[in-house]
Design a protein around this motif. Structure first.
Motif, short mmCIF file in Angstrom:
data_model
loop_
_atom_site.label_atom_id
_atom_site.label_comp_id
_atom_site.label_asym_id
_atom_site.label_seq_id
_atom_site.Cartn_x
_atom_site.Cartn_y
_atom_site.Cartn_z
N LEU A 52 33.80 36.32 40.10
CA LEU A 52 34.91 37.09 39.53
C LEU A 52 36.13 37.06 40.45
N ARG A 53 35.89 37.12 41.74
CA ARG A 53 37.01 37.03 42.67
C ARG A 53 37.73 35.69 42.52
N ARG A 54 36.96 34.63 42.32
CA ARG A 54 37.57 33.31 42.12
C ARG A 54 38.34 33.28 40.80
N LEU A 55 37.81 33.96 39.78
CA LEU A 55 38.52 34.02 38.50
C LEU A 55 39.86 34.73 38.67
N PHE A 56 39.86 35.88 39.30
CA PHE A 56 41.10 36.63 39.48
C PHE A 56 42.08 35.87 40.37
N HIS A 57 41.57 35.12 41.33
CA HIS A 57 42.45 34.34 42.20
C HIS A 57 43.08 33.17 41.44
N ALA A 58 42.37 32.64 40.45
CA ALA A 58 42.94 31.57 39.63
C ALA A 58 44.01 32.12 38.69
N LEU A 59 43.80 33.32 38.16
CA LEU A 59 44.69 33.86 37.13
C LEU A 59 45.91 34.57 37.69
N LEU A 60 45.69 35.49 38.62
CA LEU A 60 46.74 36.45 38.95
C LEU A 60 47.88 35.91 39.81
N PRO A 61 47.64 35.17 40.89
CA PRO A 61 48.78 34.76 41.73
C PRO A 61 49.89 34.04 40.98
N PRO A 62 49.62 33.06 40.12
CA PRO A 62 50.76 32.43 39.42
C PRO A 62 51.47 33.38 38.48
N PRO B 38 29.76 47.60 38.95
CA PRO B 38 30.29 48.81 38.33
C PRO B 38 31.77 48.68 38.02
N GLN B 39 32.23 49.55 37.11
CA GLN B 39 33.65 49.54 36.73
C GLN B 39 34.55 49.61 37.96
N GLU B 40 34.26 50.52 38.88
CA GLU B 40 35.12 50.68 40.05
C GLU B 40 35.18 49.41 40.87
N GLY B 41 34.04 48.73 40.99
CA GLY B 41 34.02 47.48 41.76
C GLY B 41 34.80 46.37 41.08
N PHE B 42 34.72 46.29 39.77
CA PHE B 42 35.46 45.27 39.02
C PHE B 42 36.96 45.45 39.23
N TRP B 43 37.45 46.66 39.00
CA TRP B 43 38.90 46.88 39.09
C TRP B 43 39.39 46.86 40.53
N ALA B 44 38.51 47.14 41.48
CA ALA B 44 38.89 47.00 42.89
C ALA B 44 39.18 45.54 43.22
N LEU B 45 38.41 44.62 42.63
CA LEU B 45 38.66 43.20 42.86
C LEU B 45 40.02 42.78 42.31
N VAL B 46 40.37 43.29 41.13
CA VAL B 46 41.67 42.98 40.55
C VAL B 46 42.79 43.52 41.43
#
Length: 616
Positions: free
Chosen positions: A437-447, A544-552
């Motif tokens: 998931l961290r790799r997913l967010f890193h692919a999506l969010l920075p650009p 958990p929800q908190e962990g997911f959104w913390a990664l974002v």
């Protein structure tokens, strides 16, 4: 469908496969059998009721009341619906379909009738009679499409091996909008041919349109001739060129473009009958390549030659809140917007080299005006979006060896055995779910963040527009984005990066307040996609929800730390506010817009606010 217009005869002769309803070309066998067996029909009804409860509760159309370990929603009379639900970020609801029960005084049954649910709740919601009538049609069409998808459903492992174009036909549609496959205008036989879940390749007919009706636009360096050479084989170009000449017309008087077969039969052959009779629109026949409809229904990918451009065609069908035509002014401006956006990407080392962001530009367009409808003031907008085409850069040639692409929407898919597609990909990657998931967010969010902070520019990164590019191990690697002309917005602040915006693009791009631009990331990506992905992470990935959104949130903060010189932009475009507007898609249809014709496209409305999952 009757074709009594005197112009219809010779037109149908030139397009023998497209001049009538698709069902007419099928073997005559009486009334076809039902699309779904009773068990499947009950299941898709149950699932849509659960989705309705969740989304109507999120938009505060219905008010669930806690009752022990369950919730109840009051209907009309003594009816109520009882269910179990998980709560999520942004005030989200996730309803367990198997738990939903319809109760009344003296009885209870599993809730397995979506139309009964509408009967029970429409007065509570406040849906008017005229809206409810059209809504029944959209809901029933959605259920029929869901049943068709269920009949051809395959497991997550099989889906993971499909190509980008083929995977689209297995998706279940917009996760937020309840009647998400209403497609008002399609008959049952139309749906069997033209809907994405039909997975039926089509050859597209082309038209020649006189230049007094049609306007061609393209990015610099792309001429009409070059476009046709790249999109059509030499034999096809020669065949098309002979048609106007046989009528005594010079080929250079015309612009060529493909047309959706349904649009030709339902709209063009009738509303443009005078132009057809006068020879200002000339049917050319079918091109050779097979195309496959994508989730948007009106966009086609080339199956036979994936390196050729995809094409977006207007479709006078009402689906997911709007008529799916092509607005004239935006179609005209599409190449100018593309040239500007691609210029930003190519001149920016972060987007170009570090993110390696793929932008699938809309490099050419044709707009065809209706000579009467375009002149009528206040005419419904659907009648100004009837005929045209947008060519979009193909994805396949932009992928490196070993890479493969899937829409972000596909990550929400769950197979018939209850296995999420995202869980299959994570298992294949060999990574822990949190790392993946961290790799997913890193692919999506920075650009996306860089475009917002550096240029005051946002896309609409919802699940269909956002494409995840995976490496050979099914690990998210980078982002591809599409649909510029419809979904690019810019800041209303006088940012220096927007000073050289070309006039053609400036005329159509909407300028919005900084907080509203932030909503494109919140509503389209985080609320419109990640709130569902977060629930899959809870129920199947052990996060958990908190962990997911913390990664974002960490990905956003890491990006901001990498660009301290843009601190003022981080504050201007503040994604970490305590609350955000609650944008409502279903409320728009049920209460605000209904099904009335209007001269402009409806805009999404807000209803109150919700807690921001990104707020520290």
């Amino acid at each position: 469908m009757s074709h009594s217009n005197p112009a219809a005869g010779p037109i149908e002769a030139e397009l023998p496969h497209q001049g009538a309803r698709p069902g007419a070309a099928e073997p005559a066998a009486g009334i076809p059998r039902p699309a779904a067996d009773p068990r499947t029909w009950r299941r898709v009804n149950r699932d849509l009721i659960a989705k309705s409860l969740a989304e109507f509760a999120y938009e505060e159309l219905l008010t669930p009341v806690a009752d022990g370990d369950t919730y109840t929603v009051a209907g009309s009379g003594d009816v109520r619906y009882r269910f179990r639900a998980r709560r999520g970020a942004y005030d989200a609801w996730h309803v367990d379909p198997a738990s939903v029960v319809r109760e009344w005084e003296g009885g209870a049954d599993p809730a397995e009738d979506m139309l009964q649910f509408l009967l029970d709740t429409h007065t509570v919601i406040g849906v008017s009679g005229d809206t409810a009538g059209h809504l029944v049609r959209e809901l029933t069409a959605t259920l029929a499409a869901d049943a068709a998808i269920a009949a051809g459903a395959v497991d997550a492992a099989t889906l993971a091996d499909l190509g980008y174009a083929e995977l689209e036909g297995h998706q279940i549609g917009h996760p937020w909008i309840v009647p998400n496959k209403g497609r008002v205008g399609f008959s049952a036989s139309d749906a069997r041919v033209y809907a994405p879940e039909a997975r039926r390749p089509l050859r597209l007919p082309w038209l020649a349109v006189h230049r007094d009706l049609a306007v061609f636009r393209a990015v610099p360096g792309l001429t009409e001739q070059r476009l046709y050479e790249e999109q059509l084989d030499p034999a096809t170009r020669e065949r098309f060129g002979r048609v106007p000449a046989a009528r005594g017309r010079a080929p250079e008087e015309f612009v060529w473009l493909p047309v959706h077969p349904w649009q030709w039969d339902e709209t063009i052959a009738t509303l443009f009958a005078p132009e057809l009779a006068a020879g200002r629109i000339v049917p050319l026949g079918e091109a050779e390549d097979r195309h496959l409809a994508q989730q948007s229904v009106r966009t086609f990918l080339n199956l036979d030659r994936p390196a050729r451009r995809s094409v977006k065609l207007p479709l006078s069908v009402l689906n997911t809140l709007v008529w799916r035509g092509l607005p004239s002014e935006r179609t005209l401006a599409a190449p100018a917007v593309t040239a500007w956006v691609l210029g930003l990407r190519d001149a920016d080392p972060f987007l170009r080299d570090e993110c390696r962001m793929i932008m699938l530009g809309e490099t050419a367009s044709v707009t065809v005006r209706h000579p009467v409808l375009e002149e009528l003031p206040g005419v419904p907008y659907q009648y100004r979006e009837l005929l045209g085409a947008i060519w979009r850069e193909p994805l396949a040639p932009r992928l490196d060896p070993g890479e493969r692409a899937r829409t972000l929407a596909s990550l929400l898919h769950v197979d018939p055995a209850g296995r999420p597609f995202v869980a299959e990909l994570i298992e294949r990657s060999g990574l822990a779910p949190r790392v993946w998931l961290r790799r997913l967010f890193h692919a999506l969010l920075p650009p996306l963040l860089h475009c917002l902070y550096r240029y005051g520019l946002v896309f609409s990164p919802h699940g269909e527009n956002t494409i995840v590019v995976f490496d050979e191990h099914d690990v998210p690697a980078r982002l591809a984005i599409k649909d510029f002309v419809d979904d690019v917005n810019i800041s209303d602040r006088p940012l220096p990066e927007l000073a050289d915006l070309p006039a053609a693009a400036a005329a159509v791009l909407l300028r919005e307040r900084p907080d509203y631009l932030c909503q494109f990331i919140h509503a389209a990506l985080l609320v419109g996609h990640h709130r569902y992905l977060a629930d899959l992470a809870v129920t199947h990935l052990g996060i958990p929800q908190e962990g997911f959104w913390a990664l974002v949130r960490e990905e956003i903060l890491d990006h901001q730390a990498a660009f301290p010189e843009l601190r003022d932009r981080h504050e201007l475009f503040d994604l970490l506010t305590p609350r955000i507007d609650r944008l409502c898609l279903n409320r728009n249809r049920l209460l605000l817009d209904g099904y009335r014709d209007r001269p402009t496209r409806p805009h999404v409305g807000a209803h109150g606010t919700v807690p921001n999952a990104l707020h520290p």
